[in-house]
Motif scaffolding. Structure first.
Motif, PDB file in Angstrom:
ATOM      1  N   LEU A  34     -59.252  12.966  37.911  1.00 21.16           N
ATOM      2  CA  LEU A  34     -58.101  12.549  37.023  1.00 21.16           C
ATOM      3  C   LEU A  34     -58.578  11.270  36.569  1.00 21.16           C
ATOM      4  O   LEU A  34     -58.252  10.998  35.384  1.00 21.16           O
ATOM      5  CB  LEU A  34     -57.114  12.212  37.995  1.00 21.16           C
ATOM      6  N   TYR A  35     -59.425  10.312  37.056  1.00 20.65           N
ATOM      7  CA  TYR A  35     -59.616   8.944  36.548  1.00 20.65           C
ATOM      8  C   TYR A  35     -60.605   9.258  35.419  1.00 20.65           C
ATOM      9  O   TYR A  35     -60.376   8.529  34.302  1.00 20.65           O
ATOM     10  CB  TYR A  35     -60.739   8.332  37.609  1.00 20.65           C
ATOM     11  N   PHE A  36     -61.326  10.189  35.488  1.00 18.98           N
ATOM     12  CA  PHE A  36     -62.425  10.515  34.314  1.00 18.98           C
ATOM     13  C   PHE A  36     -61.672  10.992  32.904  1.00 18.98           C
ATOM     14  O   PHE A  36     -61.758  10.726  31.899  1.00 18.98           O
ATOM     15  CB  PHE A  36     -63.214  11.757  34.563  1.00 18.98           C
ATOM     16  N   VAL A  39     -59.924   8.164  31.468  1.00 16.69           N
ATOM     17  CA  VAL A  39     -60.669   7.046  30.473  1.00 16.69           C
ATOM     18  C   VAL A  39     -60.980   7.888  29.281  1.00 16.69           C
ATOM     19  O   VAL A  39     -61.072   6.998  28.233  1.00 16.69           O
ATOM     20  CB  VAL A  39     -62.141   6.987  31.238  1.00 16.69           C
ATOM     21  N   PHE A  40     -61.179   9.129  29.497  1.00 15.62           N
ATOM     22  CA  PHE A  40     -61.695   9.699  28.109  1.00 15.62           C
ATOM     23  C   PHE A  40     -60.612  10.406  27.324  1.00 15.62           C
ATOM     24  O   PHE A  40     -60.789  11.174  26.464  1.00 15.62           O
ATOM     25  CB  PHE A  40     -62.885  10.544  28.199  1.00 15.62           C
ATOM     26  N   LEU A  62     -50.328   0.939  25.971  1.00 13.26           N
ATOM     27  CA  LEU A  62     -49.651   2.219  25.324  1.00 13.26           C
ATOM     28  C   LEU A  62     -50.391   2.524  24.168  1.00 13.26           C
ATOM     29  O   LEU A  62     -50.781   3.902  24.015  1.00 13.26           O
ATOM     30  CB  LEU A  62     -48.380   1.636  24.895  1.00 13.26           C
ATOM     31  N   LYS A  63     -51.148   1.483  23.319  1.00 13.87           N
ATOM     32  CA  LYS A  63     -51.887   1.988  21.879  1.00 13.87           C
ATOM     33  C   LYS A  63     -53.143   2.614  22.143  1.00 13.87           C
ATOM     34  O   LYS A  63     -53.291   3.499  21.551  1.00 13.87           O
ATOM     35  CB  LYS A  63     -52.058   0.535  21.453  1.00 13.87           C
ATOM     36  N   ILE A  64     -53.709   2.421  23.424  1.00 17.52           N
ATOM     37  CA  ILE A  64     -54.909   3.459  23.692  1.00 17.52           C
ATOM     38  C   ILE A  64     -54.436   4.854  24.113  1.00 17.52           C
ATOM     39  O   ILE A  64     -54.942   5.773  23.640  1.00 17.52           O
ATOM     40  CB  ILE A  64     -55.762   2.807  24.893  1.00 17.52           C
ATOM     41  N   LYS A  65     -53.347   4.792  24.861  1.00 15.82           N
ATOM     42  CA  LYS A  65     -53.138   6.227  25.298  1.00 15.82           C
ATOM     43  C   LYS A  65     -52.384   6.891  24.068  1.00 15.82           C
ATOM     44  O   LYS A  65     -52.602   8.113  24.178  1.00 15.82           O
ATOM     45  CB  LYS A  65     -51.803   5.914  26.342  1.00 15.82           C
ATOM     46  N   MET A  66     -51.742   6.223  23.227  1.00 19.25           N
ATOM     47  CA  MET A  66     -51.072   6.932  21.856  1.00 19.25           C
ATOM     48  C   MET A  66     -52.379   7.502  21.195  1.00 19.25           C
ATOM     49  O   MET A  66     -52.211   8.831  20.815  1.00 19.25           O
ATOM     50  CB  MET A  66     -50.299   6.157  21.164  1.00 19.25           C
ATOM     51  N   TYR A  67     -53.400   6.811  21.028  1.00 21.29           N
ATOM     52  CA  TYR A  67     -54.612   7.070  20.400  1.00 21.29           C
ATOM     53  C   TYR A  67     -55.340   8.566  21.080  1.00 21.29           C
ATOM     54  O   TYR A  67     -55.472   9.599  20.167  1.00 21.29           O
ATOM     55  CB  TYR A  67     -55.570   6.161  20.140  1.00 21.29           C
ATOM     56  N   TYR A  68     -55.215   8.512  22.114  1.00 23.14           N
ATOM     57  CA  TYR A  68     -55.857   9.707  22.842  1.00 23.14           C
ATOM     58  C   TYR A  68     -55.018  10.816  22.622  1.00 23.14           C
ATOM     59  O   TYR A  68     -55.058  11.836  22.397  1.00 23.14           O
ATOM     60  CB  TYR A  68     -55.961   9.623  24.323  1.00 23.14           C
TER      61      TYR A  68
END
Length: 309
Positions: A34-36, A39-40, A62-68
Motif C-alpha cells: 500500500l505504501y508503494f 508513493v507512485f 492534495l495537489k500531488i494526489k490529484m496529479y496521480y
C-alpha cells in the motif's frame, strides 16, 4: 492499458480493498505494498470492477494526489463516476474536467424521471395527474425527448410545448390529438407562453433564453437538467432543481456512489423504452424534491398550488 467503458473511482476505505479476498499475504507486506502504491500513485481495480485510489484522506498533499488520480484516469480513458467523497472535492473535480476526463454526474438520467417528479408533486398536493396541464420547454426534438413528451401527454389533461422549432413538433401535436385525444398546443410567444403555466418542465432551454419569457409568478418549474437561475424578482413559485430517489433494487444502494450515478452508468447508451422499463420494474421513486434552499417541504407545494387554482 485496456479500455473500460465506465470506471467507478473511490478512495481507500480499508487495507483489504486492494487485495483479493483470498490473499494470504501477511499484514506487514500488505502495508508495504500500500505504501508503494501511495508513493507512485498506483490504483487498484478490485474484483467488483471498482478503481480504488490508494488514499483515504485527500486533504494532505492534495495537489500531488490529484496529479496521480488524473494520470490514472487519463490512462484508463473511460467515462468516470466519482465516489461521493471524491466528488465533494471541488478542486479535484475541476482538475479532472479541465483534463477532458468525462465525469458522469447523473443529469442525463434525470430527464427520464420527469414522470416520477410530476407524480410526486401530484401526490403531495393531493391532485389528480389526469387533471394537470403541463408545459414543456424544448429546443431539440431528439427521439428520447419526443417519447418522454408523449408519455407525459397520455396521462395529463393538456400539454403545451414551448419551442423555437415549431415545425419539428407538428407531427407529434397531430399524433397526440388524433390517437390519444390529448389537447396539445405548440407556441413560442415569449409574453404569453408561460404567463399562465402552472407546471413547467425545462428540458433544454438555456438560462439566458428561459429568462426572456414572462413567467407565471406562482409556477412550479421543474429544471433538474439545466439548473438555470430564474432572474424574475417577482417569481414566488417553486423551482425544482434537484431530487432524491430510492429504488427497490438493493444492489444499487451503495454508500460510496449516489443511486442516480449508478443508474446513469448502468443505463448509459440504452434506449428510452429500456430505461423506462427498468425504472418501473425496480420501482425507482422520488423521495424529496430540492430547490436552491434545500428540500422543498410538502407545505410549500400545497401553498403554491392554492395560489395557482
Amino acid at each position: 492499458m485496456y479500455q473500460i467503458n465506465i470506471i467507478y473511482v473511490k478512495e481507500l476505505t480499508e487495507l483489504s480493498e486492494i487485495f483479493s479476498k483470498y490473499s494470504k499475504l501477511p499484514v506487514f507486506l500488505k502495508k508495504f505494498i500500500l505504501y508503494f502504491k501511495k508513493v507512485f500513485g498506483i490504483a487498484t481495480i478490485n474484483e467488483n470492477g471498482i478503481c480504488i485510489v490508494p488514499y483515504k484522506n485527500m486533504e494532505k498533499f492534495l495537489k500531488i494526489k490529484m496529479y496521480y488520480i488524473r494520470n490514472i484516469l487519463l490512462k484508463l480513458n473511460s467515462q468516470v463516476i466519482l465516489s461521493n467523497y471524491l466528488d465533494s472535492i471541488e478542486e479535484l473535480r475541476q482538475k479532472l474536467i479541465n483534463s477532458n476526463i468525462k465525469l458522469l454526474v447523473g443529469t442525463s438520467f434525470s430527464n427520464y424521471l420527469i414522470p416520477e417528479i410530476i407524480n410526486y408533486i401530484c401526490k403531495v398536493t393531493n391532485k389528480k395527474l389526469q387533471e394537470q396541464e403541463i408545459t414543456i420547454l424544448i429546443k431539440q426534438p431528439n427521439t428520447d425527448n419526443l417519447k418522454l413528451i408523449s408519455s407525459i401527454a397520455k396521462n395529463v389533461k393538456e400539454i403545451k410545448i414551448v419551442t423555437t422549432n415549431i415545425l419539428s413538433f407538428q407531427k407529434l401535436e397531430k399524433d397526440l390529438e388524433d390517437q390519444f385525444g390529448v389537447a396539445c398546443q405548440i407556441t413560442n410567444n415569449k409574453r404569453k407562453s408561460l404567463a399562465k403555466s402552472k407546471i413547467i418542465v425545462n428540458l433544454d432551454f438555456s438560462e439566458e433564453f428561459f429568462n426572456r419569457f414572462t413567467l407565471n409568478t406562482n409556477a412550479i418549474v421543474i429544471d433538474v437538467n439545466k439548473k438555470i437561475h430564474i432572474s424574475s424578482k417577482a417569481f414566488a413559485g417553486i423551482h425544482v432543481c434537484e431530487y432524491e430517489l430510492i429504488t427497490d433494487n438493493e444492489h444499487m444502494i451503495k454508500n460510496e456512489f449516489t443511486i442516480r450515478k449508478l443508474y446513469e452508468s448502468r443505463l448509459f447508451g440504452k434506449n428510452y423504452e429500456y430505461i423506462r422499463k427498468i425504472i418501473e420494474q425496480e420501482n425507482v421513486r422520488i423521495t424529496n424534491l430540492i430547490g436552491i434552499n434545500g428540500i422543498i417541504h410538502h407545505s410549500e407545494f400545497i401553498q403554491v398550488t392554492k395560489k395557482l387554482n
